[in-house]
Design a protein around this motif. Structure first.
Motif, PDB file in Angstrom:
ATOM      1  N   LEU A  22       0.802  -1.204   0.152  1.00 15.67           N
ATOM      2  CA  LEU A  22       0.062  -0.089  -0.031  1.00 15.67           C
ATOM      3  C   LEU A  22       0.831   1.221   0.042  1.00 15.67           C
ATOM      4  CD1 LEU A  22      -2.971  -0.969   2.563  1.00 15.67           C
ATOM      5  CD2 LEU A  22      -2.947  -0.860  -0.132  1.00 15.67           C
ATOM      6  N   ASN A  23       1.830   1.203   0.713  1.00 11.31           N
ATOM      7  CA  ASN A  23       2.891   2.397   0.817  1.00 11.31           C
ATOM      8  C   ASN A  23       3.449   2.470  -0.608  1.00 11.31           C
ATOM      9  OD1 ASN A  23       2.355   3.526   3.265  1.00 11.31           O
ATOM     10  ND2 ASN A  23       4.143   1.835   4.167  1.00 11.31           N
ATOM     11  N   ASP A  24       3.802   1.480  -1.220  1.00  7.26           N
ATOM     12  CA  ASP A  24       4.191   1.761  -2.633  1.00  7.26           C
ATOM     13  C   ASP A  24       3.308   2.152  -3.555  1.00  7.26           C
ATOM     14  OD1 ASP A  24       6.779   0.677  -2.002  1.00  7.26           O
ATOM     15  OD2 ASP A  24       6.372  -1.467  -2.953  1.00  7.26           O
ATOM     16  N   PHE A  25       1.959   1.783  -3.360  1.00 11.02           N
ATOM     17  CA  PHE A  25       1.097   2.212  -4.280  1.00 11.02           C
ATOM     18  C   PHE A  25       0.784   3.855  -3.922  1.00 11.02           C
ATOM     19  CE2 PHE A  25      -3.478   3.211  -4.784  1.00 11.02           C
ATOM     20  CZ  PHE A  25      -3.537   3.244  -6.111  1.00 11.02           C
ATOM     21  N   ILE A  26       0.655   4.242  -2.663  1.00 10.29           N
ATOM     22  CA  ILE A  26       0.535   5.662  -2.336  1.00 10.29           C
ATOM     23  C   ILE A  26       1.755   6.660  -2.642  1.00 10.29           C
ATOM     24  CG2 ILE A  26       0.412   7.139  -0.214  1.00 10.29           C
ATOM     25  CD1 ILE A  26      -1.202   4.851   0.974  1.00 10.29           C
ATOM     26  N   THR A  27       2.814   6.283  -2.708  1.00  7.41           N
ATOM     27  CA  THR A  27       4.073   7.022  -3.198  1.00  7.41           C
ATOM     28  C   THR A  27       4.321   6.984  -4.522  1.00  7.41           C
ATOM     29  OG1 THR A  27       5.543   5.193  -2.651  1.00  7.41           O
ATOM     30  CG2 THR A  27       5.040   6.793  -0.877  1.00  7.41           C
ATOM     31  N   GLY A  28       3.376   6.017  -5.500  1.00  9.44           N
ATOM     32  CA  GLY A  28       3.620   6.203  -6.744  1.00  9.44           C
ATOM     33  C   GLY A  28       4.777   5.444  -7.263  1.00  9.44           C
ATOM     34  N   ASN A  29       5.249   4.352  -6.472  1.00 10.17           N
ATOM     35  CA  ASN A  29       6.319   3.683  -6.911  1.00 10.17           C
ATOM     36  C   ASN A  29       6.009   2.621  -8.265  1.00 10.17           C
ATOM     37  OD1 ASN A  29       7.997   4.630  -5.049  1.00 10.17           O
ATOM     38  ND2 ASN A  29       7.813   2.831  -3.932  1.00 10.17           N
ATOM     39  N   VAL A  30       6.661   2.751  -9.528  1.00  7.82           N
ATOM     40  CA  VAL A  30       6.290   1.927 -10.467  1.00  7.82           C
ATOM     41  C   VAL A  30       6.635   0.476 -10.169  1.00  7.82           C
ATOM     42  CG1 VAL A  30       6.404   1.837 -12.856  1.00  7.82           C
ATOM     43  CG2 VAL A  30       6.378   4.025 -11.776  1.00  7.82           C
ATOM     44  N   LEU A  31       5.913  -0.250 -10.243  1.00  7.86           N
ATOM     45  CA  LEU A  31       6.174  -1.700 -10.340  1.00  7.86           C
ATOM     46  C   LEU A  31       6.758  -2.427 -11.504  1.00  7.86           C
ATOM     47  CD1 LEU A  31       3.491  -3.011  -8.239  1.00  7.86           C
ATOM     48  CD2 LEU A  31       5.730  -2.306  -7.401  1.00  7.86           C
ATOM     49  N   GLU A  32       7.909  -3.234 -11.595  1.00  3.38           N
ATOM     50  CA  GLU A  32       8.261  -3.637 -12.827  1.00  3.38           C
ATOM     51  C   GLU A  32       7.282  -4.821 -13.285  1.00  3.38           C
ATOM     52  OE1 GLU A  32      12.476  -4.810 -12.719  1.00  3.38           O
ATOM     53  OE2 GLU A  32      12.829  -2.757 -11.402  1.00  3.38           O
ATOM     54  N   THR A  40       2.422  -7.833 -11.819  1.00  5.68           N
ATOM     55  CA  THR A  40       2.954  -6.642 -10.988  1.00  5.68           C
ATOM     56  C   THR A  40       3.759  -7.547  -9.584  1.00  5.68           C
ATOM     57  OG1 THR A  40       1.283  -6.105  -9.544  1.00  5.68           O
ATOM     58  CG2 THR A  40       1.702  -4.757 -11.851  1.00  5.68           C
ATOM     59  N   LYS A  41       4.631  -6.770  -8.891  1.00  6.49           N
ATOM     60  CA  LYS A  41       4.976  -7.630  -7.524  1.00  6.49           C
ATOM     61  C   LYS A  41       3.799  -7.622  -6.596  1.00  6.49           C
ATOM     62  CE  LYS A  41       8.625  -4.339  -6.811  1.00  6.49           C
ATOM     63  NZ  LYS A  41       9.556  -3.838  -5.614  1.00  6.49           N
ATOM     64  N   PHE A  42       2.880  -7.202  -6.462  1.00  5.52           N
ATOM     65  CA  PHE A  42       1.813  -6.849  -5.695  1.00  5.52           C
ATOM     66  C   PHE A  42       0.896  -8.530  -6.422  1.00  5.52           C
ATOM     67  CE2 PHE A  42      -1.377  -6.282  -2.579  1.00  5.52           C
ATOM     68  CZ  PHE A  42      -2.562  -6.767  -3.115  1.00  5.52           C
ATOM     69  N   ILE A  43       0.828  -8.446  -7.366  1.00  9.86           N
ATOM     70  CA  ILE A  43      -0.145 -10.088  -7.883  1.00  9.86           C
ATOM     71  C   ILE A  43       1.067 -11.032  -7.584  1.00  9.86           C
ATOM     72  CG2 ILE A  43      -0.614 -11.259  -9.938  1.00  9.86           C
ATOM     73  CD1 ILE A  43      -1.533  -8.475 -10.884  1.00  9.86           C
ATOM     74  N   THR A  44       2.441 -10.957  -7.878  1.00  7.16           N
ATOM     75  CA  THR A  44       3.333 -11.882  -7.544  1.00  7.16           C
ATOM     76  C   THR A  44       3.216 -12.123  -5.985  1.00  7.16           C
ATOM     77  OG1 THR A  44       4.611 -11.294  -9.411  1.00  7.16           O
ATOM     78  CG2 THR A  44       5.512 -12.922  -7.597  1.00  7.16           C
ATOM     79  N   TRP A  45       3.257 -11.130  -5.105  1.00  8.14           N
ATOM     80  CA  TRP A  45       3.195 -11.496  -3.737  1.00  8.14           C
ATOM     81  C   TRP A  45       1.557 -12.083  -3.226  1.00  8.14           C
ATOM     82  CZ3 TRP A  45      -0.565  -9.341  -0.494  1.00  8.14           C
ATOM     83  CH2 TRP A  45      -0.461  -9.620   1.022  1.00  8.14           C
ATOM     84  N   PHE A  46       0.649 -11.531  -4.052  1.00  4.12           N
ATOM     85  CA  PHE A  46      -0.807 -12.075  -3.636  1.00  4.12           C
ATOM     86  C   PHE A  46      -0.698 -13.631  -4.114  1.00  4.12           C
ATOM     87  CE2 PHE A  46      -5.446 -12.557  -4.085  1.00  4.12           C
ATOM     88  CZ  PHE A  46      -5.717 -12.162  -2.762  1.00  4.12           C
ATOM     89  N   ASP A  47      -0.078 -13.923  -5.224  1.00  4.98           N
ATOM     90  CA  ASP A  47      -0.270 -15.345  -5.665  1.00  4.98           C
ATOM     91  C   ASP A  47       0.464 -16.263  -4.615  1.00  4.98           C
ATOM     92  OD1 ASP A  47      -1.616 -14.693  -7.835  1.00  4.98           O
ATOM     93  OD2 ASP A  47       0.237 -14.973  -9.056  1.00  4.98           O
ATOM     94  N   THR A  48       1.209 -15.769  -3.940  1.00  4.90           N
ATOM     95  CA  THR A  48       2.283 -16.568  -2.859  1.00  4.90           C
ATOM     96  C   THR A  48       1.320 -16.517  -1.304  1.00  4.90           C
ATOM     97  OG1 THR A  48       3.590 -14.867  -2.318  1.00  4.90           O
ATOM     98  CG2 THR A  48       4.205 -16.196  -4.061  1.00  4.90           C
ATOM     99  N   PHE A  49       0.371 -15.830  -1.446  1.00  9.76           N
ATOM    100  CA  PHE A  49      -0.384 -15.669  -0.165  1.00  9.76           C
ATOM    101  C   PHE A  49      -0.929 -16.866   0.427  1.00  9.76           C
ATOM    102  CE2 PHE A  49      -4.224 -14.644   2.310  1.00  9.76           C
ATOM    103  CZ  PHE A  49      -3.741 -14.104   3.286  1.00  9.76           C
TER     104      PHE A  49
END
Length: 53
Positions: A22-32, A40-49
């Protein structure tokens, strides 16, 4: 669900990961993009949840 033991360590770990995403999203960090194309990194993380069993 009430009778199951609570895994606070796992809960805290996932709360920290969600907070970082969420902090990455709020600060506008671009995900590779990942090798899967538009993932995205979030989807990758969510897949491993793994939810508490």
């Amino acid at each position: 669900m009430v009778s199951e033991a609570v895994d606070f360590d796992s809960m805290n770990f996932h709360i920290q990961k969600l907070g970082a995403a969420l902090n990455d999203f709020i600060t506008g960090n671009v995900l590779e993009s990942q090798s899967r194309g538009c993932a995205t990194k979030f989807i990758t993380w969510f897949d491993t949840f793994t939810p508490c069993a």
